[in-house]
Design a protein around this motif. Structure first.
Motif, PDB file in Angstrom:
ATOM      1  N   HIS A  52     -20.890 -13.203  -2.835  1.00 43.63           N
ATOM      2  CA  HIS A  52     -19.702 -13.624  -2.542  1.00 43.63           C
ATOM      3  C   HIS A  52     -18.537 -13.038  -3.349  1.00 43.63           C
ATOM      4  O   HIS A  52     -18.532 -13.136  -4.597  1.00 43.63           O
ATOM      5  N   ASN A  53     -17.559 -12.580  -2.802  1.00 45.44           N
ATOM      6  CA  ASN A  53     -16.326 -12.090  -3.806  1.00 45.44           C
ATOM      7  C   ASN A  53     -16.882 -11.118  -4.820  1.00 45.44           C
ATOM      8  O   ASN A  53     -16.130 -11.384  -5.961  1.00 45.44           O
ATOM      9  N   PRO A  54     -17.499  -9.954  -4.686  1.00 46.76           N
ATOM     10  CA  PRO A  54     -17.826  -9.248  -5.896  1.00 46.76           C
ATOM     11  C   PRO A  54     -16.560  -8.456  -6.375  1.00 46.76           C
ATOM     12  O   PRO A  54     -15.646  -7.877  -5.564  1.00 46.76           O
ATOM     13  N   GLU A  55     -16.232  -8.625  -7.519  1.00 46.84           N
ATOM     14  CA  GLU A  55     -15.050  -8.075  -8.173  1.00 46.84           C
ATOM     15  C   GLU A  55     -14.976  -6.504  -7.888  1.00 46.84           C
ATOM     16  O   GLU A  55     -13.572  -5.930  -7.780  1.00 46.84           O
ATOM     17  N   VAL A  56     -16.154  -5.625  -7.795  1.00 51.42           N
ATOM     18  CA  VAL A  56     -15.881  -4.277  -7.432  1.00 51.42           C
ATOM     19  C   VAL A  56     -15.279  -4.065  -6.109  1.00 51.42           C
ATOM     20  O   VAL A  56     -15.028  -2.999  -6.123  1.00 51.42           O
ATOM     21  N   LEU A  57     -15.391  -4.927  -5.203  1.00 49.65           N
ATOM     22  CA  LEU A  57     -14.983  -4.794  -3.777  1.00 49.65           C
ATOM     23  C   LEU A  57     -13.497  -5.605  -3.724  1.00 49.65           C
ATOM     24  O   LEU A  57     -12.632  -5.160  -3.060  1.00 49.65           O
ATOM     25  N   LYS A  58     -13.468  -6.672  -4.367  1.00 52.08           N
ATOM     26  CA  LYS A  58     -12.181  -7.413  -4.114  1.00 52.08           C
ATOM     27  C   LYS A  58     -11.041  -6.712  -4.872  1.00 52.08           C
ATOM     28  O   LYS A  58      -9.996  -6.732  -4.180  1.00 52.08           O
ATOM     29  N   LYS A  59     -11.145  -5.878  -5.910  1.00 50.65           N
ATOM     30  CA  LYS A  59      -9.991  -5.006  -6.425  1.00 50.65           C
ATOM     31  C   LYS A  59      -9.394  -4.185  -5.370  1.00 50.65           C
ATOM     32  O   LYS A  59      -8.224  -4.237  -5.563  1.00 50.65           O
ATOM     33  N   PRO A  60     -10.328  -3.189  -4.992  1.00 44.67           N
ATOM     34  CA  PRO A  60      -9.768  -2.108  -4.036  1.00 44.67           C
ATOM     35  C   PRO A  60      -9.137  -2.845  -2.787  1.00 44.67           C
ATOM     36  O   PRO A  60      -8.329  -2.310  -2.319  1.00 44.67           O
ATOM     37  N   LEU A  61      -9.933  -4.080  -2.350  1.00 49.80           N
ATOM     38  CA  LEU A  61      -9.156  -4.790  -1.248  1.00 49.80           C
ATOM     39  C   LEU A  61      -7.925  -5.215  -1.394  1.00 49.80           C
ATOM     40  O   LEU A  61      -6.930  -5.020  -0.431  1.00 49.80           O
ATOM     41  N   ILE A  62      -7.830  -5.591  -2.382  1.00 53.26           N
ATOM     42  CA  ILE A  62      -6.376  -6.464  -2.701  1.00 53.26           C
ATOM     43  C   ILE A  62      -5.261  -5.324  -2.944  1.00 53.26           C
ATOM     44  O   ILE A  62      -4.210  -5.413  -2.344  1.00 53.26           O
ATOM     45  N   GLU A  63      -5.748  -4.157  -3.754  1.00 54.89           N
ATOM     46  CA  GLU A  63      -4.938  -2.922  -4.013  1.00 54.89           C
ATOM     47  C   GLU A  63      -4.479  -2.433  -2.445  1.00 54.89           C
ATOM     48  O   GLU A  63      -3.337  -2.141  -2.276  1.00 54.89           O
ATOM     49  N   TYR A  64      -5.397  -2.566  -1.658  1.00 53.87           N
ATOM     50  CA  TYR A  64      -5.192  -1.820  -0.242  1.00 53.87           C
ATOM     51  C   TYR A  64      -4.240  -2.839   0.524  1.00 53.87           C
ATOM     52  O   TYR A  64      -3.053  -2.159   0.993  1.00 53.87           O
ATOM     53  N   LEU A  65      -4.673  -3.897   0.368  1.00 52.33           N
ATOM     54  CA  LEU A  65      -3.379  -4.881   1.252  1.00 52.33           C
ATOM     55  C   LEU A  65      -2.139  -4.990   0.381  1.00 52.33           C
ATOM     56  O   LEU A  65      -1.153  -4.966   1.215  1.00 52.33           O
ATOM     57  N   THR A  66      -2.053  -4.928  -0.798  1.00 49.19           N
ATOM     58  CA  THR A  66      -0.743  -5.018  -1.639  1.00 49.19           C
ATOM     59  C   THR A  66      -0.025  -3.940  -1.162  1.00 49.19           C
ATOM     60  O   THR A  66       1.130  -3.874  -1.126  1.00 49.19           O
ATOM     61  N   TYR A  77      -7.045   7.533  13.787  1.00 50.25           N
ATOM     62  CA  TYR A  77      -7.366   8.188  12.647  1.00 50.25           C
ATOM     63  C   TYR A  77      -6.619   7.231  11.384  1.00 50.25           C
ATOM     64  O   TYR A  77      -5.428   7.205  11.238  1.00 50.25           O
ATOM     65  N   THR A  78      -7.648   6.816  10.390  1.00 54.23           N
ATOM     66  CA  THR A  78      -6.585   6.335   9.319  1.00 54.23           C
ATOM     67  C   THR A  78      -7.174   6.856   7.847  1.00 54.23           C
ATOM     68  O   THR A  78      -8.386   7.144   7.846  1.00 54.23           O
ATOM     69  N   SER A  79      -6.488   6.720   6.794  1.00 57.60           N
ATOM     70  CA  SER A  79      -7.121   7.188   5.816  1.00 57.60           C
ATOM     71  C   SER A  79      -8.378   6.330   5.397  1.00 57.60           C
ATOM     72  O   SER A  79      -9.484   6.885   4.582  1.00 57.60           O
ATOM     73  N   ALA A  80      -8.324   5.041   5.489  1.00 57.48           N
ATOM     74  CA  ALA A  80      -9.294   4.213   5.078  1.00 57.48           C
ATOM     75  C   ALA A  80     -10.486   4.512   5.782  1.00 57.48           C
ATOM     76  O   ALA A  80     -11.944   4.604   5.448  1.00 57.48           O
ATOM     77  N   LYS A  81     -10.411   4.729   7.181  1.00 52.86           N
ATOM     78  CA  LYS A  81     -11.663   5.177   7.986  1.00 52.86           C
ATOM     79  C   LYS A  81     -12.424   6.391   7.570  1.00 52.86           C
ATOM     80  O   LYS A  81     -13.660   6.763   7.419  1.00 52.86           O
ATOM     81  N   GLY A  82     -11.409   7.606   7.386  1.00 56.37           N
ATOM     82  CA  GLY A  82     -11.939   8.895   7.003  1.00 56.37           C
ATOM     83  C   GLY A  82     -12.360   8.624   5.746  1.00 56.37           C
ATOM     84  O   GLY A  82     -13.772   9.567   5.457  1.00 56.37           O
ATOM     85  N   GLU A  83     -11.982   8.060   4.652  1.00 55.59           N
ATOM     86  CA  GLU A  83     -12.707   8.113   3.476  1.00 55.59           C
ATOM     87  C   GLU A  83     -13.951   7.102   3.559  1.00 55.59           C
ATOM     88  O   GLU A  83     -15.280   7.591   3.109  1.00 55.59           O
ATOM     89  N   PHE A  84     -14.272   6.190   4.633  1.00 53.22           N
ATOM     90  CA  PHE A  84     -15.557   5.591   4.578  1.00 53.22           C
ATOM     91  C   PHE A  84     -16.396   6.621   5.280  1.00 53.22           C
ATOM     92  O   PHE A  84     -17.545   6.525   4.907  1.00 53.22           O
ATOM     93  N   SER A 267     -19.865  -3.877   5.577  1.00 52.99           N
ATOM     94  CA  SER A 267     -18.724  -3.933   4.894  1.00 52.99           C
ATOM     95  C   SER A 267     -18.919  -4.427   3.444  1.00 52.99           C
ATOM     96  O   SER A 267     -17.919  -4.005   2.485  1.00 52.99           O
ATOM     97  N   GLY A 268     -19.969  -5.139   3.028  1.00 51.93           N
ATOM     98  CA  GLY A 268     -20.330  -5.630   1.672  1.00 51.93           C
ATOM     99  C   GLY A 268     -19.770  -6.803   1.330  1.00 51.93           C
ATOM    100  O   GLY A 268     -19.754  -7.203   0.393  1.00 51.93           O
ATOM    101  N   TYR A 269     -18.577  -7.323   2.089  1.00 52.77           N
ATOM    102  CA  TYR A 269     -17.698  -8.153   1.552  1.00 52.77           C
ATOM    103  C   TYR A 269     -17.704  -9.187   2.551  1.00 52.77           C
ATOM    104  O   TYR A 269     -17.064 -10.276   2.421  1.00 52.77           O
ATOM    105  N   VAL A 302     -12.509  -0.222   3.695  1.00 53.09           N
ATOM    106  CA  VAL A 302     -12.170  -0.083   2.242  1.00 53.09           C
ATOM    107  C   VAL A 302     -13.280  -0.485   1.436  1.00 53.09           C
ATOM    108  O   VAL A 302     -13.912  -0.047   0.721  1.00 53.09           O
ATOM    109  N   THR A 303     -13.631  -1.912   1.831  1.00 52.61           N
ATOM    110  CA  THR A 303     -14.713  -2.467   0.922  1.00 52.61           C
ATOM    111  C   THR A 303     -16.047  -1.868   1.181  1.00 52.61           C
ATOM    112  O   THR A 303     -16.957  -1.686   0.250  1.00 52.61           O
ATOM    113  N   ALA A 304     -16.386  -1.260   2.461  1.00 47.56           N
ATOM    114  CA  ALA A 304     -17.493  -0.743   2.798  1.00 47.56           C
ATOM    115  C   ALA A 304     -17.771   0.553   1.890  1.00 47.56           C
ATOM    116  O   ALA A 304     -18.785   0.874   1.407  1.00 47.56           O
TER     117      ALA A 304
END
Length: 417
Positions: A52-66, A77-84, A267-269, A302-304
Motif C-alpha cells: 500500500h502507498n509505496p513511497e517510490v510511486l506516491k512521490k511521482p504520482l503526487i508530482e504529476y497531479l500537482t 497520445y500523452t507523455s505519461a502513456k509514451g513514457e510507460f 499500475s503498481g499502486y 505514471v505509477t506503472a
C-alpha cells in the motif's frame, strides 16, 4: 457502519468477512478508524504486489497531479502513456525477447479478457472457445462464459455458450494422459466440438484454488495449440507482474502465448489499468473496434512506469519472491505436520500460496479466526476450501513470520493439534 448496511448493495462480500472500517494503509498493513493495525495477506486480491502507498510511486504520482498532468486521456497520445510504453518495452519486453503490440482496453482484468476473446474470434473467424475446469476469468458475460465456478456463472441470468471446458492439469489426479480428451475431440469429426478460435488458460488458477500447471503441461498445451492452429491466450491478470516470481507467470515454461491479458498490479499502486499484449501479426483491430472511456488512466501510467524502473530492471524482486514463497511453503508444511485428524496440503507457486482443507468450511473458519488476530486472508476454490495467501511481494520476513504464526495458531484453534 450502518451507512454501508443501509445504502450499499447486498452484493458486497469482503466487508462481510472483515466488518471494520479501514482508514489508512502503508506497506503490508491497514489501519481502521479506531487505530487498530491489520497485517495484509490479501494484497487487494493481487492488485497490490508492491504494498500500500509505496513511497517510490506516491512521490511521482503526487508530482504529476500537482503539475496538472493529464488524468483522463482515452486513447489520445500523452507523455505519461509514451513514457510507460517505452519503459515497458525496454524493461520487460526486450530483455525477454518478446515482441507484442500493447492494447489498452478498459482498465480491468475482465475487460482485458473480453478484448482478448473478441480479438481471437476476429482473427480466426470462429466462435468457439476452450477454457479449463475451475478457471476464473472475470464477471462480465464473455469472461463468465470461460469461467468454471457455477455460482458466478449462475449470476449471468442467461445461457453462457460458445465455450467448452477441458480438464486443467491434474484434474484426473494423473490417471489420464495430458490432453488425451482434448486432442481426441479435436480430431474426431463425430465429437460435436466446434472448431475453437482460442484456448484461454491461467498458469496458476487463483480463484479456482491455487492450482499450478506443471511446466510440461503448459509446454504441451502450447504445442497442441500450434499444431492445431488454435490461438493461445494466457490470462496473467492475477499471476502476472511477479506474483509467481518472473514478471510473466508463463516465463517458467519458456512459452510465448499469442495473446496475454494483464491487469491488477500493472499500475503498481492499485490504480485501475489493464493491458492486452498481442503478437504483431494478430493485431487486427480496426480503429475504435474495442474501446472504453477510462482506458487512458494516465496516473496509472505514471505509477506503472516507476514500478517497472524500481523493481524490474534486475532480478532482485524475482529471487526474493521465490525465496519468500519457499519460506511460506515450509511454514505451511509445518502447520500441516503439526495438525492431526484433518487432511490438508499446500498449493501454489511463488507468492501465491495456499492450504487446502478437506473438511467443509474449515478454510473459512481459519480465515475468520486469523481476522480476530488482525490478519487479512481470503479463501479460494469451488467450495472455498483453500486458505489463500496473496501478501504483497514486498512483505518483510518479520511480517511473514508474524502472519504465518497467526495462521498456525488459527489452524490449531479450529482443527486442534
Amino acid at each position: 457502519m450502518t451507512v454501508f448496511e443501509d445504502l450499499e448493495s447486498q452484493v458486497r462480500s469482503y466487508c462481510r468477512n472483515w466488518p471494520v472500517v479501514f482508514d489508512t494503509a502503508k506497506g503490508s498493513r491497514l489501519t481502521d478508524v479506531d487505530g487498530n493495525s491489520y497485517l495484509d495477506f490479501f494484497g487487494g486480491a493481487g492488485a497490490l504486489n508492491y504494498g500500500h502507498n509505496p513511497e517510490v510511486l506516491k512521490k511521482p504520482l503526487i508530482e504529476y497531479l500537482t503539475r496538472d498532468g493529464i488524468t483522463h486521456g482515452l486513447d489520445m497520445y500523452t507523455s505519461a502513456k509514451g513514457e510507460f510504453l517505452s519503459t515497458f518495452e525496454d524493461v520487460i519486453l526486450k530483455p525477454r525477447n518478446l515482441q507484442y503490440k500493447v492494447q489498452f482496453p478498459g482498465p480491468t482484468g475482465a475487460n482485458a479478457v473480453e478484448s482478448a476473446l473478441k480479438l481471437a474470434r476476429k482473427i480466426s473467424g470462429r466462435e468457439a472457445l476452450i477454457n479449463f475446469t475451475n478457471a476464473f476469468h472475470g464477471m462480465t458475460l464473455g469472461a463468465l462464459s470461460v469461467t468454471g465456478n457455477s455460482m458466478k456463472r449462475g449470476g449471468a441470468g442467461i445461457p453462457l455458450v460458445h465455450s467448452t471446458p477441458m480438464p486443467f492439469d491434474n484434474y484426473f489426479d494423473g490417471k489420464m494422459p495430458d490432453f488425451l480428451w482434448f486432442e481426441k475431440v479435436l480430431d474426431d469429426t463425430g465429437s460435436s466440438l466446434n472448431e475453437p478460435a482460442a484456448v484461454i488458460v491461467e498458469t496458476v488458477q487463483g480463484e479456482g484454488g491455487l492450482n499450478p500447471a506443471r511446466i510440461e503441461w503448459l509446454q504441451g498445451l502450447r504445442d497442441l495449440c500450434t499444431r492445431k492452429g488454435i490461438l493461445m491466450i494466457v490470462d496473467d491478470v492475477q499471476m502476472g507482474c511477479g506474483r509467481t516470481g518472473p514478471f510473466f507467470s508463463f516465463e517458467i515454461a519458456g512459452i510465448e502465448p499469442d495473446i496475454v491479458t494483464i491487469s491488477k498490479s500493472i499500475s503498481g499502486y492499485g490504480l485501475p489499468m489493464a493491458l492486452v499484449l498481442i503478437k504483431p501479426e494478430y493485431d487486427q483491430w480496426g480503429p475504435g473496434e474495442h474501446n472504453g472511456t477510462f482506458r487512458g488512466n494516465n496516473p496509472a501510467f505514471v505509477t506503472a512506469t516507476h514500478t517497472l524502473r524500481n523493481w524490474w530492471t534486475d532480478d532482485t524482486l524475482e529471487k526474493e519472491t521465490l525465496r519468500k514463497g519457499e519460506k511460506v511453503e515450509e511454514a505451511f508444511n509445518k502447520i500441516i505436520g503439526d495438525s492431526r485428524g484433518t487432511e490438508m496440503f499446500t498449493k501454489g507457486r511463488g507468492m501465491a500460496r495456499g492450504i487446502q482443507f478437506e473438511g467443509e468450511g474449515l478454510a473459512e473458519k481459519v480465515a475468520a479466526k486469523a481476522f480476530e488476530h488482525r490478519l487479512l486472508l481470503e479463501t479460494a476454490g469451488p467450495n472455498d476450501e483453500v486458505l489463500k495467501l496473496l501478501a504483497p511481494l514486498t512483505t518483510t520476513d518479520d511480517e511473514l513470520d508474524e502472519g504465518l504464526a497467526i495462521i498456525g495458531e488459527s489452524v490449531k484453534t479450529v482443527i486442534g493439534s
